[in-house]
Write an enzyme that holds these catalytic residues in place. Structure first.
Site, short mmCIF file in Angstrom:
data_model
loop_
_atom_site.label_atom_id
_atom_site.label_comp_id
_atom_site.label_asym_id
_atom_site.label_seq_id
_atom_site.Cartn_x
_atom_site.Cartn_y
_atom_site.Cartn_z
N ASP A 67 25.76 -5.51 -21.03
CA ASP A 67 24.84 -5.42 -22.00
C ASP A 67 23.80 -4.58 -21.93
O ASP A 67 23.50 -3.87 -20.98
CB ASP A 67 24.35 -7.07 -22.13
CG ASP A 67 23.97 -7.56 -20.69
OD1 ASP A 67 23.75 -6.87 -19.84
OD2 ASP A 67 24.02 -8.77 -20.62
N ASN A 137 21.78 -21.34 -18.33
CA ASN A 137 22.24 -21.99 -19.78
C ASN A 137 24.10 -21.80 -19.45
O ASN A 137 24.79 -22.16 -20.55
CB ASN A 137 21.80 -21.72 -20.88
CG ASN A 137 22.00 -20.24 -21.32
OD1 ASN A 137 22.51 -19.39 -20.49
ND2 ASN A 137 21.25 -19.86 -22.34
N HIS A 139 25.42 -18.93 -19.54
CA HIS A 139 25.86 -17.64 -20.19
C HIS A 139 26.57 -16.55 -19.40
O HIS A 139 25.91 -16.67 -18.10
CB HIS A 139 24.66 -16.88 -21.10
CG HIS A 139 23.64 -16.32 -20.32
ND1 HIS A 139 22.49 -16.17 -20.99
CD2 HIS A 139 23.62 -15.65 -19.09
CE1 HIS A 139 21.55 -15.40 -20.24
NE2 HIS A 139 22.30 -15.15 -19.10
N GLU A 144 25.54 -16.45 -25.25
CA GLU A 144 24.78 -17.35 -25.10
C GLU A 144 25.83 -18.78 -25.64
O GLU A 144 26.86 -18.52 -26.19
CB GLU A 144 23.66 -17.67 -26.04
CG GLU A 144 22.79 -16.28 -25.65
CD GLU A 144 21.87 -16.71 -24.43
OE1 GLU A 144 22.43 -17.21 -23.59
OE2 GLU A 144 20.75 -16.07 -24.43
C1 F6R Z 1 22.68 -9.24 -17.45
C2 F6R Z 1 23.48 -10.38 -17.51
C3 F6R Z 1 23.21 -11.66 -17.51
C4 F6R Z 1 22.61 -12.17 -15.96
C5 F6R Z 1 21.93 -13.56 -16.10
C6 F6R Z 1 21.47 -13.76 -14.78
O1 F6R Z 1 23.41 -7.91 -17.43
O2 F6R Z 1 24.71 -10.11 -17.93
O3 F6R Z 1 23.96 -12.41 -17.80
O4 F6R Z 1 23.65 -12.08 -15.24
O5 F6R Z 1 20.98 -13.68 -17.20
O6 F6R Z 1 20.36 -13.26 -14.41
P1 F6R Z 1 19.41 -13.38 -13.17
O7 F6R Z 1 20.21 -12.63 -12.10
O8 F6R Z 1 18.17 -12.58 -13.50
O9 F6R Z 1 19.14 -14.96 -12.97
#
Ligand code: F6R
Length: 268
Positions: A67, A137, A139, A144
């Site tokens: 992303d 959550n 995702h 989401e």
């Molecule tokens: C970012 C991504 C998100 C993160 C997720 C966990 O490229 O794909 O899905 O992997 O938000 O983020 P952290 O590791 O910061 O808790």
């Protein structure tokens, strides 16, 4: 799913680094799917150290990130392109022309970026190993809760929870985007192997739902139950809500001995 529970975040990064390294030893031109976020920082540190020690080369590798924010340019230090350069690409031997993110450059129509990105992934031969984190959550990428389980790369609006979770990384005068372009859930499911890393107590509930809950768009990571080859690396804190913990530990032991005898992991 292969669930491996390790002592701490350091061990999770070490095993994640070993799995990526093993793949690149066998297939140096493998296409990697990469993620950003706090969890992955230790993985990238591990891989950079392995590269410096001569244990792994990324010279022939192509990478696709999950992303990228929409509304900030690649040279903004908050962009995921900047994160990847700072934390990983600038410290390894990857040809940065072979590193891709779903970026929307000035003048481009963001709605058209997704299909072009999917085509680039197909042209590269598809993703051999997709690294994932998980949101509090549930995702994956920026898919989401309520995202279509059949979604492809597209523009998504971040939930308030994700926006707030990530606000710690932005200072008061920095613009924090509310939109991103993310690989879809179906795009992630196309990867031939998936490696999900989760550490810390704040991930325990989402991990419980992903592994032991029903498959539902309200926990996008739960779709991984339908993937043939997923390895989930957890620290003790992130595994805290798993009901079948004993079974996962027992399976891991069995699997290690199968691996010694026959090579590659047999659990899924
Ligand atoms: C970012 C991504 C998100 C993160 C997720 C966990 O490229 O794909 O899905 O992997 O938000 O983020 P952290 O590791 O910061 O808790």
């Amino acid at each position: 799913m292969e669930i491996i529970i390790l002592k701490n975040a350091e061990d999770v990064a070490a095993m994640g680094g070993e799995l990526v390294t093993e793949l690149l030893r066998v297939s140096p031109a493998a296409v990697l799917g990469l993620a950003t976020g706090g969890t992955q920082l230790a993985l990238y540190r591990t891989l950079v150290a392995k590269h410096r020690a001569g244990e792994v080369s990324f010279r022939d590798t192509t990478s696709f990130n999950l992303d990228e924010y929409l509304g900030i340019t690649a040279d903004n230090p908050q962009s995921y392109r900047a994160y990847m350069k700072r934390e990983f690409f600038d410290h390894i031997d990857i040809d940065q022309r072979n590193t891709f993110l779903p970026e929307c450059v000035e003048g481009q129509n963001p709605v058209l970026v997704g299909s072009g990105y999917e085509q680039q992934i197909r042209d590269a031969g598809g993703i051999a190993l997709q690294v994932l984190g998980i949101g509090g959550n549930g995702h994956i990428g920026f898919n989401e809760p309520s995202s279509s389980l059949n979604s492809r790369t597209r523009v998504k609006t971040l939930t308030r929870q994700t926006f707030e979770d990530n606000s710690r990384l932005f200072s008061g005068n920095e613009l924090q985007p509310t939109l991103a372009i993310t690989m879809g859930i179906a795009s992630i499911m196309d990867a031939r192997r998936i490696l999900l890393l989760a550490t810390g107590e704040n991930k325990a509930e989402a991990v419980g739902k992903m592994v032991e809950g029903p498959v539902t768009a309200m926990c996008p990571a739960s779709i991984l139950q339908m993937h043939e080859r997923v390895t989930v690396l957890l620290d003790e804190a992130a595994a805290g809500r798993l009901k079948n913990r004993d079974y996962y530990d027992w399976t891991h032991l069995q699997n290690e001995s199968l691996k010694d005898r026959f090579g590659r992991s047999h659990e899924s």
